[in-house]
Design a protein around this motif. Sequence first.
Motif, PDB file in Angstrom:
ATOM      1  N   ALA A 111      -9.845  -5.661  -0.498  1.00 10.88           N
ATOM      2  CA  ALA A 111      -8.800  -5.126   0.488  1.00 10.88           C
ATOM      3  C   ALA A 111      -8.837  -3.376   0.712  1.00 10.88           C
ATOM      4  CB  ALA A 111      -7.383  -5.404   0.006  1.00 10.88           C
ATOM      5  N   LEU A 112      -9.211  -2.797  -0.181  1.00 11.47           N
ATOM      6  CA  LEU A 112      -9.576  -1.455  -0.094  1.00 11.47           C
ATOM      7  C   LEU A 112     -10.628  -1.298   1.081  1.00 11.47           C
ATOM      8  CD1 LEU A 112      -9.647   1.849  -0.636  1.00 11.47           C
ATOM      9  CD2 LEU A 112     -11.244   0.964  -2.445  1.00 11.47           C
TER      10      LEU A 112
ATOM     11  N   THR B  99      -1.305   6.852   2.894  1.00 10.09           N
ATOM     12  CA  THR B  99      -2.354   7.362   2.881  1.00 10.09           C
ATOM     13  C   THR B  99      -2.488   8.869   3.566  1.00 10.09           C
ATOM     14  OG1 THR B  99      -3.802   6.190   4.385  1.00 10.09           O
ATOM     15  CG2 THR B  99      -3.525   5.427   2.106  1.00 10.09           C
TER      16      THR B  99
ATOM     17  N   GLN C 212       0.954  -1.298   0.042  1.00 14.27           N
ATOM     18  CA  GLN C 212      -0.019   0.111  -0.190  1.00 14.27           C
ATOM     19  C   GLN C 212       0.852   1.290   0.063  1.00 14.27           C
ATOM     20  OE1 GLN C 212      -3.062   0.515  -0.129  1.00 14.27           O
ATOM     21  NE2 GLN C 212      -3.624  -1.530  -0.301  1.00 14.27           N
TER      22      GLN C 212
ATOM     23  N   TYR D 294      -8.944  10.286   0.664  1.00 13.45           N
ATOM     24  CA  TYR D 294      -7.723   9.592   0.679  1.00 13.45           C
ATOM     25  C   TYR D 294      -6.787   9.977  -0.627  1.00 13.45           C
ATOM     26  CZ  TYR D 294      -9.352   6.670   4.728  1.00 13.45           C
ATOM     27  OH  TYR D 294      -9.770   6.083   5.940  1.00 13.45           O
TER      28      TYR D 294
ATOM     29  N   GLU E 254     -11.848  -3.223   3.056  1.00  9.63           N
ATOM     30  CA  GLU E 254     -11.215  -3.791   4.636  1.00  9.63           C
ATOM     31  C   GLU E 254     -10.633  -2.704   5.434  1.00  9.63           C
ATOM     32  OE1 GLU E 254      -9.479  -7.562   4.133  1.00  9.63           O
ATOM     33  OE2 GLU E 254     -11.349  -8.329   3.292  1.00  9.63           O
ATOM     34  N   ASN E 255      -9.642  -1.864   4.616  1.00  7.09           N
ATOM     35  CA  ASN E 255      -8.856  -0.887   5.087  1.00  7.09           C
ATOM     36  C   ASN E 255      -9.694   0.570   5.432  1.00  7.09           C
ATOM     37  OD1 ASN E 255      -6.515  -2.148   4.887  1.00  7.09           O
ATOM     38  ND2 ASN E 255      -6.079  -1.389   2.787  1.00  7.09           N
ATOM     39  N   VAL E 256     -10.568   0.587   4.604  1.00  4.56           N
ATOM     40  CA  VAL E 256     -11.497   2.158   4.825  1.00  4.56           C
ATOM     41  C   VAL E 256     -12.800   2.034   5.447  1.00  4.56           C
ATOM     42  CG1 VAL E 256      -9.718   3.140   3.294  1.00  4.56           C
ATOM     43  CG2 VAL E 256     -11.927   2.511   2.444  1.00  4.56           C
TER      44      VAL E 256
ATOM     45  N   TYR F 170      -4.637   7.267  -2.874  1.00  5.27           N
ATOM     46  CA  TYR F 170      -4.607   6.143  -2.084  1.00  5.27           C
ATOM     47  C   TYR F 170      -3.885   5.022  -2.649  1.00  5.27           C
ATOM     48  CZ  TYR F 170      -6.350   1.916   0.421  1.00  5.27           C
ATOM     49  OH  TYR F 170      -6.413   0.886   0.902  1.00  5.27           O
TER      50      TYR F 170
ATOM     51  N   GLN G 175      -8.157  -6.153  -5.130  1.00  4.91           N
ATOM     52  CA  GLN G 175      -7.559  -4.774  -4.471  1.00  4.91           C
ATOM     53  C   GLN G 175      -8.613  -4.188  -4.018  1.00  4.91           C
ATOM     54  OE1 GLN G 175      -7.210  -6.192  -7.732  1.00  4.91           O
ATOM     55  NE2 GLN G 175      -5.801  -4.872  -8.961  1.00  4.91           N
TER      56      GLN G 175
END
Length: 217
Positions: free
Chosen positions: A99-100, A7, A4, A21, A102-104, A24, A96
């Motif tokens: 995963a994005l 950010t 990553q 972000y 899950e991150n934000v 990102y 991807q």
Amino acid sequence: MTEQSPTRAADLEPVPGLRLYSLYFNPQQQAELRDAIRDVVRQAPLYTPVMPRSGRPFSVRMTNCGPLGWVADKAGYRYQPTHPETGEPWPAMPPQLTALWENVAGFGAPPEACLVNHYAESARMGLHVDEDEQDFDAPVVSVSLGDSCLFRYGGLARRDPTRSFRLHSGDVLVMGGPARLIHHGVDRIIKDTSTLLTQSGRINLTLRRVTKPGLNA
Ligand code: SIN
Ligand code: FE2
């Protein structure tokens, strides 16, 4: 997934819950995402949706990936598991993008729909609210690729004052919490601001949770 990029999250005042972000996705990750979306479009071609009742075509072309897809036709707006023209299930969501989320997203269940909007140079999107989902506890997570755009947002009421700012390739915008149901749209595409796509224009990906977790599992 590749590493990553760092950010930067900026709260866009005066709306809490609207988070930007900037960059990102770095250029390499943008190219990978572009290629993944090309694969999606190969399986589920972009089509031109029309407005309910009037039948007026959108200036944006659309497709989806994930278990559900957002569609618009004369009958209305809804989510469905198949492409309206081919009748095939939507392709899987690229990793991807999950995963994005899950991150934000800060939400304990995965996204179910990724709407792919393709804006040619002259396309735009009028002010609207994303409200066809059963669950507004989950945010809408949006990714910009290609040419920049002038993004406009207002408040919960249509008449609330609006502001605009530019979204650039690789940016991620989260509309959640008190900003989940704000009005938003795209005034215009700013041409020749990116070389990511072969032709000028912009791709926007919006990830949504459609059903309430646990209900339709
Ligand atoms: C949308 O609201 O569906 C698209 C927003 C964008 O293109 O940035
Ligand atoms: Fe929207």
